[in-house]
Design a protein around this motif. Sequence first.
Motif, PDB file in Angstrom:
ATOM      1  N   GLU A   1       0.735  -1.192  -0.045  1.00 39.12           N
ATOM      2  CA  GLU A   1       0.004  -0.035  -0.074  1.00 39.12           C
ATOM      3  C   GLU A   1       0.987   1.108  -0.158  1.00 39.12           C
ATOM      4  OE1 GLU A   1      -4.004  -1.855   2.423  1.00 39.12           O
ATOM      5  OE2 GLU A   1      -2.694  -0.003   3.081  1.00 39.12           O
ATOM      6  N   ARG A   2       0.269   2.331  -0.434  1.00 40.61           N
ATOM      7  CA  ARG A   2       1.009   3.516  -0.316  1.00 40.61           C
ATOM      8  C   ARG A   2       1.180   4.106   1.156  1.00 40.61           C
ATOM      9  NH1 ARG A   2      -0.752   8.127  -4.849  1.00 40.61           N
ATOM     10  NH2 ARG A   2      -0.665   5.906  -5.873  1.00 40.61           N
ATOM     11  N   GLU A   3       2.185   4.486   1.473  1.00 35.39           N
ATOM     12  CA  GLU A   3       2.511   5.078   2.665  1.00 35.39           C
ATOM     13  C   GLU A   3       3.207   6.246   2.911  1.00 35.39           C
ATOM     14  OE1 GLU A   3       5.476   2.109   4.551  1.00 35.39           O
ATOM     15  OE2 GLU A   3       7.239   2.498   3.218  1.00 35.39           O
ATOM     16  N   ILE A   4       2.894   6.813   3.942  1.00 32.51           N
ATOM     17  CA  ILE A   4       3.782   8.257   4.003  1.00 32.51           C
ATOM     18  C   ILE A   4       5.245   7.880   4.492  1.00 32.51           C
ATOM     19  CG2 ILE A   4       3.215   8.033   6.897  1.00 32.51           C
ATOM     20  CD1 ILE A   4       2.850  11.213   4.737  1.00 32.51           C
ATOM     21  N   VAL A   5       5.760   9.010   3.841  1.00 34.87           N
ATOM     22  CA  VAL A   5       7.229   8.927   4.174  1.00 34.87           C
ATOM     23  C   VAL A   5       7.455  10.230   5.084  1.00 34.87           C
ATOM     24  CG1 VAL A   5       9.380   9.364   3.042  1.00 34.87           C
ATOM     25  CG2 VAL A   5       7.876   7.734   1.810  1.00 34.87           C
ATOM     26  N   ALA A   6       7.172  11.215   4.602  1.00 36.85           N
ATOM     27  CA  ALA A   6       7.240  12.746   5.161  1.00 36.85           C
ATOM     28  C   ALA A   6       6.117  13.475   4.877  1.00 36.85           C
ATOM     29  CB  ALA A   6       8.744  13.222   4.743  1.00 36.85           C
ATOM     30  N   ALA A   7       5.977  14.491   6.082  1.00 39.23           N
ATOM     31  CA  ALA A   7       4.812  15.604   5.915  1.00 39.23           C
ATOM     32  C   ALA A   7       5.458  16.706   6.557  1.00 39.23           C
ATOM     33  CB  ALA A   7       3.783  15.052   6.568  1.00 39.23           C
ATOM     34  N   ARG A   8       4.728  17.700   5.977  1.00 42.64           N
ATOM     35  CA  ARG A   8       5.319  19.242   6.496  1.00 42.64           C
ATOM     36  C   ARG A   8       4.069  20.039   6.463  1.00 42.64           C
ATOM     37  NH1 ARG A   8       7.367  23.918   3.763  1.00 42.64           N
ATOM     38  NH2 ARG A   8       9.192  24.886   4.859  1.00 42.64           N
ATOM     39  N   SER A   9       4.037  20.938   7.600  1.00 44.80           N
ATOM     40  CA  SER A   9       2.982  22.006   7.573  1.00 44.80           C
ATOM     41  C   SER A   9       3.500  23.010   6.542  1.00 44.80           C
ATOM     42  CB  SER A   9       3.076  22.529   8.991  1.00 44.80           C
ATOM     43  OG  SER A   9       4.109  23.165   9.377  1.00 44.80           O
ATOM     44  N   TRP A  10       2.495  23.905   6.355  1.00 49.77           N
ATOM     45  CA  TRP A  10       2.938  25.160   5.302  1.00 49.77           C
ATOM     46  C   TRP A  10       3.736  25.864   5.905  1.00 49.77           C
ATOM     47  CZ3 TRP A  10       1.636  30.421   5.953  1.00 49.77           C
ATOM     48  CH2 TRP A  10       1.938  31.141   4.938  1.00 49.77           C
ATOM     49  N   ASN A  11       3.766  26.366   7.054  1.00 51.78           N
ATOM     50  CA  ASN A  11       4.743  26.859   7.810  1.00 51.78           C
ATOM     51  C   ASN A  11       6.111  26.562   8.051  1.00 51.78           C
ATOM     52  OD1 ASN A  11       4.454  25.682  10.187  1.00 51.78           O
ATOM     53  ND2 ASN A  11       3.198  27.223  11.163  1.00 51.78           N
ATOM     54  N   GLY A  12       6.404  25.055   7.647  1.00 52.46           N
ATOM     55  CA  GLY A  12       7.625  24.596   7.899  1.00 52.46           C
ATOM     56  C   GLY A  12       7.910  24.344   9.135  1.00 52.46           C
ATOM     57  N   ARG A  13       7.082  24.621  10.179  1.00 52.84           N
ATOM     58  CA  ARG A  13       7.767  24.509  11.813  1.00 52.84           C
ATOM     59  C   ARG A  13       7.346  23.194  12.135  1.00 52.84           C
ATOM     60  NH1 ARG A  13       5.310  30.238  13.770  1.00 52.84           N
ATOM     61  NH2 ARG A  13       6.812  31.558  12.525  1.00 52.84           N
ATOM     62  N   SER A  14       6.380  22.233  11.588  1.00 55.74           N
ATOM     63  CA  SER A  14       6.098  20.994  11.841  1.00 55.74           C
ATOM     64  C   SER A  14       6.204  19.843  10.794  1.00 55.74           C
ATOM     65  CB  SER A  14       4.508  21.047  12.216  1.00 55.74           C
ATOM     66  OG  SER A  14       4.367  21.856  13.480  1.00 55.74           O
ATOM     67  N   THR A  15       6.914  18.822  11.314  1.00 60.94           N
ATOM     68  CA  THR A  15       7.377  17.999  10.077  1.00 60.94           C
ATOM     69  C   THR A  15       7.068  16.466  10.859  1.00 60.94           C
ATOM     70  OG1 THR A  15       9.635  18.019  10.664  1.00 60.94           O
ATOM     71  CG2 THR A  15       8.802  19.210   8.903  1.00 60.94           C
ATOM     72  N   SER A  16       6.802  15.576   9.986  1.00 60.64           N
ATOM     73  CA  SER A  16       6.675  14.209  10.433  1.00 60.64           C
ATOM     74  C   SER A  16       7.196  13.196   9.659  1.00 60.64           C
ATOM     75  CB  SER A  16       5.310  13.735  10.674  1.00 60.64           C
ATOM     76  OG  SER A  16       4.829  12.514  11.048  1.00 60.64           O
ATOM     77  N   PHE A  17       7.943  12.229  10.076  1.00 54.18           N
ATOM     78  CA  PHE A  17       8.401  11.245   9.338  1.00 54.18           C
ATOM     79  C   PHE A  17       8.195   9.805   9.631  1.00 54.18           C
ATOM     80  CE2 PHE A  17      11.364  13.950   6.843  1.00 54.18           C
ATOM     81  CZ  PHE A  17      11.429  15.060   7.717  1.00 54.18           C
ATOM     82  N   ALA A  18       8.173   8.867   8.659  1.00 57.84           N
ATOM     83  CA  ALA A  18       8.090   7.592   8.863  1.00 57.84           C
ATOM     84  C   ALA A  18       9.109   6.962   9.813  1.00 57.84           C
ATOM     85  CB  ALA A  18       7.643   6.784   7.727  1.00 57.84           C
ATOM     86  N   ASP A  19       9.075   6.270  10.583  1.00 58.91           N
ATOM     87  CA  ASP A  19      10.012   5.578  11.548  1.00 58.91           C
ATOM     88  C   ASP A  19      11.201   5.032  10.598  1.00 58.91           C
ATOM     89  OD1 ASP A  19       7.881   4.125  14.280  1.00 58.91           O
ATOM     90  OD2 ASP A  19       8.558   6.243  13.880  1.00 58.91           O
ATOM     91  N   SER A  20      10.832   4.387   9.443  1.00 61.48           N
ATOM     92  CA  SER A  20      11.801   3.986   8.586  1.00 61.48           C
ATOM     93  C   SER A  20      12.825   4.812   7.867  1.00 61.48           C
ATOM     94  CB  SER A  20      11.177   3.005   7.610  1.00 61.48           C
ATOM     95  OG  SER A  20      10.462   3.875   6.890  1.00 61.48           O
ATOM     96  N   VAL A  21      12.479   6.154   8.108  1.00 60.54           N
ATOM     97  CA  VAL A  21      13.315   7.073   7.448  1.00 60.54           C
ATOM     98  C   VAL A  21      14.011   8.601   8.086  1.00 60.54           C
ATOM     99  CG1 VAL A  21      12.114   6.543   5.184  1.00 60.54           C
ATOM    100  CG2 VAL A  21      11.517   8.634   6.666  1.00 60.54           C
ATOM    101  N   LYS A  22      13.476   8.204   9.380  1.00 64.17           N
ATOM    102  CA  LYS A  22      13.981   9.151  10.313  1.00 64.17           C
ATOM    103  C   LYS A  22      15.641   9.285  10.484  1.00 64.17           C
ATOM    104  CE  LYS A  22       9.990   9.473  13.398  1.00 64.17           C
ATOM    105  NZ  LYS A  22       9.307   9.170  14.728  1.00 64.17           N
ATOM    106  N   GLY A  23      15.878  10.388  10.441  1.00 63.57           N
ATOM    107  CA  GLY A  23      17.386  10.876  10.492  1.00 63.57           C
ATOM    108  C   GLY A  23      18.029  10.307   9.236  1.00 63.57           C
ATOM    109  N   ARG A  24      17.311   9.867   8.176  1.00 58.40           N
ATOM    110  CA  ARG A  24      17.953   9.889   6.955  1.00 58.40           C
ATOM    111  C   ARG A  24      17.212  11.043   5.895  1.00 58.40           C
ATOM    112  NH1 ARG A  24      17.243   5.122   4.256  1.00 58.40           N
ATOM    113  NH2 ARG A  24      15.315   4.622   5.266  1.00 58.40           N
ATOM    114  N   PHE A  25      15.939  11.256   5.976  1.00 59.22           N
ATOM    115  CA  PHE A  25      15.223  11.970   4.927  1.00 59.22           C
ATOM    116  C   PHE A  25      14.788  13.169   5.445  1.00 59.22           C
ATOM    117  CE2 PHE A  25      13.100   8.347   2.198  1.00 59.22           C
ATOM    118  CZ  PHE A  25      14.279   7.654   2.259  1.00 59.22           C
TER     119      PHE A  25
END
Length: 126
Positions: free
Chosen positions: A43-67
């Motif tokens: 299935e399609r999975e989230i990799v990274a997400a970012r708020s418009w103001n750039g102050r909030s981001t989220s990363f999949a555990d599998s890519v944290k620290g790399r992406f």
Amino acid sequence: VQLQAFGGGLVQAGGSLRLSCAASRRAFSHHAVGWFRQAPGKEREIVAARSWNGRSTSFADSVKGRFTISGDGTKNTMYLQMNGLKPEDTAIYYCAARYDVTGRLYYTDRLDYTYWGQGTQVTVSS
């Protein structure tokens, strides 16, 4: 609004790629953005997400620290910098965007997104 993702390719494990997602107009103004990926048979999975103001981001555990995810409002473009690539990162990568009136939120569910790019293939060889 149209999004176009590009920058994918073939890279050896441990290498880097930067994906770009260009909007047809000022689509990213007050839009939260995200990168998803879909590997064959999965299935399609989230990799990274970012708020418009750039102050909030989220990363999949599998890519944290790399992406990392970033945006350039002057160019209506957002980026996904991928370092330390692994064979399991092989997938088609999609960019997505949705309007967020607050400008502060990010979204990790693909159903929350309105606009999608066409996808770009990333292949990581071992």
